[in-house]
Enzyme design. Structure first.
Site, PDB file in Angstrom:
ATOM      1  N   ASP A  38      54.171  28.273  33.231  1.00  0.00           N
ATOM      2  CA  ASP A  38      53.464  28.945  32.145  1.00  0.00           C
ATOM      3  C   ASP A  38      54.054  30.339  31.916  1.00  0.00           C
ATOM      4  O   ASP A  38      54.082  31.157  32.840  1.00  0.00           O
ATOM      5  CB  ASP A  38      51.985  29.068  32.569  1.00  0.00           C
ATOM      6  CG  ASP A  38      51.042  29.173  31.392  1.00  0.00           C
ATOM      7  OD1 ASP A  38      51.502  29.091  30.249  1.00  0.00           O
ATOM      8  OD2 ASP A  38      49.832  29.327  31.632  1.00  0.00           O
ATOM      9  N   ASP A  39      54.520  30.597  30.712  1.00  0.00           N
ATOM     10  CA  ASP A  39      55.015  31.939  30.343  1.00  0.00           C
ATOM     11  C   ASP A  39      56.301  32.343  31.071  1.00  0.00           C
ATOM     12  O   ASP A  39      56.571  33.535  31.217  1.00  0.00           O
ATOM     13  CB  ASP A  39      53.949  33.022  30.609  1.00  0.00           C
ATOM     14  CG  ASP A  39      52.853  33.048  29.553  1.00  0.00           C
ATOM     15  OD1 ASP A  39      52.706  32.057  28.828  1.00  0.00           O
ATOM     16  OD2 ASP A  39      52.152  34.069  29.449  1.00  0.00           O
ATOM     17  N   CYS A  85      50.999  29.420  24.099  1.00  0.00           N
ATOM     18  CA  CYS A  85      50.843  28.204  24.917  1.00  0.00           C
ATOM     19  C   CYS A  85      50.442  26.962  24.136  1.00  0.00           C
ATOM     20  O   CYS A  85      51.168  25.967  24.138  1.00  0.00           O
ATOM     21  CB  CYS A  85      49.795  28.413  26.006  1.00  0.00           C
ATOM     22  SG  CYS A  85      50.149  29.780  27.099  1.00  0.00           S
ATOM     23  N   HIS A 139      47.243  22.652  26.784  1.00  0.00           N
ATOM     24  CA  HIS A 139      46.407  23.827  26.995  1.00  0.00           C
ATOM     25  C   HIS A 139      44.998  23.309  27.289  1.00  0.00           C
ATOM     26  O   HIS A 139      44.463  22.523  26.516  1.00  0.00           O
ATOM     27  CB  HIS A 139      46.413  24.723  25.765  1.00  0.00           C
ATOM     28  CG  HIS A 139      45.753  26.034  26.030  1.00  0.00           C
ATOM     29  ND1 HIS A 139      46.450  27.107  26.516  1.00  0.00           N
ATOM     30  CD2 HIS A 139      44.477  26.427  25.926  1.00  0.00           C
ATOM     31  CE1 HIS A 139      45.608  28.113  26.695  1.00  0.00           C
ATOM     32  NE2 HIS A 139      44.406  27.729  26.340  1.00  0.00           N
ATOM     33  N   ASP A 328      56.811  27.264  28.909  1.00  0.00           N
ATOM     34  CA  ASP A 328      56.296  26.972  27.559  1.00  0.00           C
ATOM     35  C   ASP A 328      56.709  27.950  26.458  1.00  0.00           C
ATOM     36  O   ASP A 328      56.539  27.649  25.281  1.00  0.00           O
ATOM     37  CB  ASP A 328      54.778  26.716  27.567  1.00  0.00           C
ATOM     38  CG  ASP A 328      53.982  27.923  28.025  1.00  0.00           C
ATOM     39  OD1 ASP A 328      54.583  28.912  28.474  1.00  0.00           O
ATOM     40  OD2 ASP A 328      52.734  27.863  27.935  1.00  0.00           O
ATOM     41  N   HIS A 329      57.247  29.097  26.822  1.00  0.00           N
ATOM     42  CA  HIS A 329      57.857  30.033  25.849  1.00  0.00           C
ATOM     43  C   HIS A 329      58.411  31.218  26.605  1.00  0.00           C
ATOM     44  O   HIS A 329      58.276  31.285  27.831  1.00  0.00           O
ATOM     45  CB  HIS A 329      56.857  30.487  24.778  1.00  0.00           C
ATOM     46  CG  HIS A 329      55.523  30.861  25.339  1.00  0.00           C
ATOM     47  ND1 HIS A 329      55.348  31.954  26.148  1.00  0.00           N
ATOM     48  CD2 HIS A 329      54.312  30.267  25.245  1.00  0.00           C
ATOM     49  CE1 HIS A 329      54.087  32.012  26.511  1.00  0.00           C
ATOM     50  NE2 HIS A 329      53.430  30.988  26.002  1.00  0.00           N
TER      51      HIS A 329
END
Ligand SMILES: *[C@@H]1O[C@H](CO)[C@@H](O)[C@H](O)[C@H]1NC(C)=O
Ligand SMILES: *[C@@H]1O[C@H](CO)[C@@H](O)[C@H](O)[C@H]1NC(C)=O
Ligand SMILES: *[C@@H]1O[C@H](CO)[C@@H](O)[C@H](O)[C@H]1NC(C)=O
Ligand SMILES: *[C@@H]1O[C@H](CO)[C@@H](O)[C@H](O)[C@H]1NC(C)=O
Ligand SMILES: *[C@@H]1O[C@H](CO)[C@@H](O)[C@H](O)[C@H]1NC(C)=O
Ligand SMILES: *[C@@H]1O[C@H](CO)[C@@H](O)[C@H](O)[C@H]1NC(C)=O
Length: 519
Positions: A38-39, A85, A139, A328-329
């Site tokens: 995540d992130d 997300c 999510h 995710d990014h």
């Protein structure tokens, strides 16, 4: 054994394999270990290199991800559909872009606002796989109707987070403490190891393959992590962002206000009136501490991922399991004086992705071709030998199974292929109610040489159309001389022709940028 017998048993084998494929039989298919963070921006050792577009320093301690990358197709330039997300994950897991899924924000669920799309794990489930999900894949909560129950054969699992309540942005946890009160991703890795033990016998015998999705929570804030990972990043070795200021000529609409980062107890001293606004910078000390915590969380997740990958090996499953990994990014760590995601800059839209395919990528294949997160779904489908997906027609809300991506399998044998996408598309909704009521969207496109963005008014539900002539800001960054995106050249007369061409292509959209042989 006679030559004849060997020959004939080989022939029998071939026939058997052919039969299995024709009948769509699941026996002997490759498993999928689907790992997510995540992130996590591409701050991974394997991404280091003079040609690498995003600022990656200091030297990262990511031995497990580096080792995975060394036996994977490493997508050095993979871009998310949205730097947030829920919309990013929705795009990857349905292979539909926001214009089709109608998901730009946290909260709305694609089955309610877009269509009843067959997701990636759901498709594997329909094809006889045991699909197990844990942690953050979709999510969680309303955004996915509670982890999209139809996607999984097994009950979905979440590990508890006992540290969140501390409300600290940064918390380095001692070994003793982490033993007494385990961190969430530590628990998640253990769940994943248990799941592997459980699915291994049937996967080894070829009776039933698995699709195991494990979604780690770090380096998402708050940054709680085992203290030992800080040792890889002594403060005195860290640097401030090279561009701790907003781009010259940046339109205000491009900005994400990150004041929310100061809501934590330990960030109260920085909760000042202009915190989060354009060109606000945190004091040097806390800037470095935040960067240190983020890097430490990456090394922590690298460690937990390593434990899961090692268990796959212990179970003798390495030779018939595809492993994919993605974050995710991206994330801004002070570059542009910006923090978090939620922008259309390179640092927010660019994310890590790699795919290990036993027997095909064992010696590592690196590609710098532009790829998009919607591409992973058709790629895994092809690699597992499931029936291929058709390209989605326009307005495919009523088509449950199709793709708006392109299988990346050709890049495994030809990573510099000229017949490839000419651009990667992302977008960010800046103003709106979050529930498909977006009214301003920034459309951005990364080409080999440029990043080009137009922020425009948007007609929300039920129209869902950009109003290209109602512009609120235009950005053009020239990556040939400005890879950090510090100078907006949209109004520079010497870029007039380039801007016109980029604008045409942005409006043509992703269908106009597809490889020639696949349109
Ligand atoms: C959505 O599609 C699934 C099959 O993928 C089906 O079982 C379900 O009933 C559909 N739901 C709706 C609301 O149409
Ligand atoms: C989730 O959806 C329900 C029903 O629409 C709503 O009452 C609830 O407030 C939502 N929860 C969140 C966290 O948005
Ligand atoms: C932010 O700082 C940069 C560098 O000093 C400057 O060029 C830019 O104009 C500033 N932006 C705003 C909106 O003040
Ligand atoms: C800040 O972030 C928290 C957690 O994601 C969220 O619940 C809250 O609404 C946000 N506040 C603002 C002002 O954006
Ligand atoms: C996997 O395959 C390779 C080469 O085919 C072989 O050397 C290795 O021993 C195999 N490993 C396992 C765990 O089966
Ligand atoms: C999808 O189907 C519904 C119900 O038949 C229809 O009202 C809608 O217009 C269709 N949408 C598209 C994009 O075809």
């Amino acid at each position: 054994m006679s030559t004849y017998f060997r020959h004939s048993s080989k022939t029998m084998m071939k026939l058997w394999v052919l039969l299995c494929l024709c009948l769509g039989d699941v026996h002997g298919r490759k498993n999928v270990l689907f790992l997510v963070s995540d992130d996590m921006r591409p701050n991974i050792g394997a991404y280091l290199g003079p040609d690498f577009p995003s600022p990656v320093h200091p030297k990262m301690h990511t031995p497990n991800l580096d080792a995975l990358a060394a036996r994977s197709l490493l997508l050095k330039r993979a871009y998310v559909s949205v730097a947030l997300c829920n919309p990013s994950r929705t795009a990857l897991l349905t292979s539909r872009r926001p214009e089709t899924s109608h998901i730009w924000d946290i909260g709305p669920y694609f089955r309610q606002y877009g269509g009843n799309f067959t997701t990636l794990p759901e498709y594997f489930k329909q094809n006889g796989y045991r699909t197990i999900g844990m942690g953050k894949i979709f999510h969680p909560g309303n955004s996915s109707g509670g982890d999209d129950p139809v996607s999984w054969t097994d009950t979905y699992a979440h590990a508890p987070d006992d540290y969140k309540l501390h409300n600290l942005l940064i918390e380095a946890v001692s070994e003793e403490r982490a033993k007494a009160l385990p961190l969430q991703d530590q628990l998640l890795a253990e769940y994943a190891i248990q799941a592997l033990k459980e699915v291994a016998p049937k996967a080894r015998s070829g009776e039933q393959p698995f699709f195991l999705a494990v979604g780690f929570r770090k380096p998402h804030i708050p940054w709680n992590f085992p203290a030992r990972f800080k040792e890889y990043y002594p403060l005195e070795s860290l640097r401030l962002p090279p561009n701790y200021y907003a781009p010259v000529g940046m339109p205000a609409i491009a900005w994400h206000n990150f004041v929310n980062l100061t809501r934590f107890k330990d960030m109260q001293p920085y909760h000042v009136p202009n915190a989060g606004s354009i060109n606000y910078t945190f004091p040097d000390q806390i800037t470095l501490e935040m960067r240190q915590a983020y890097y430490s969380c990456i090394s922590y997740i690298d460690y937990e991922l390593g434990r899961v990958i090692a268990e796959l090996d212990n179970q003798g499953l390495t030779n018939n399991t595809i492993i994919s990994f993605w974050g995710d990014h991206g994330w801004q760590l002070g570059e542009h004086s910006e923090w978090q995601k939620m922008t259309n800059f390179e640092d927010a839209t660019h994310a890590p992705m790699m795919i290990h395919v036993p027997g095909a990528t064992d010696h590592g294949v690196v590609t710098e071709k532009l790829t998009e997160f919607v591409d992973l779904y058709p790629t895994l489908v092809e690699l597992a030998g499931l029936p291929k997906l058709d390209m989605c027609p326009p307005n495919s809300q009523n088509v449950s199974l199709c793709t708006e991506g392109t299988s990346m399998v050709p890049l495994m044998t030809n990573p510099t292929s000229e017949d490839w996408k000419t651009a990667a598309f992302s977008e960010y909704a800046r103003i709106g109610n979050g529930l498909a009521g977006e009214t301003v969207i920034g459309y951005t496109m990364r080409t080999e040489l440029y990043r080009y963005t137009e922020w425009v008014n948007f007609k929300p539900m039920p129209i869902y159309k950009p109003l290209w002539d109602q512009q609120l800001g235009v950005e053009l960054y020239d990556h040939t001389k400005d890879p950090e995106e510090n100078y907006n050249r949209a109004d520079d007369p010497s870029y007039k022709d380039i801007r016109a061409e980029l604008s045409r292509n942005l409006r043509l959209g992703w269908r106009g940028a597809l490889p020639k042989t696949r349109t």
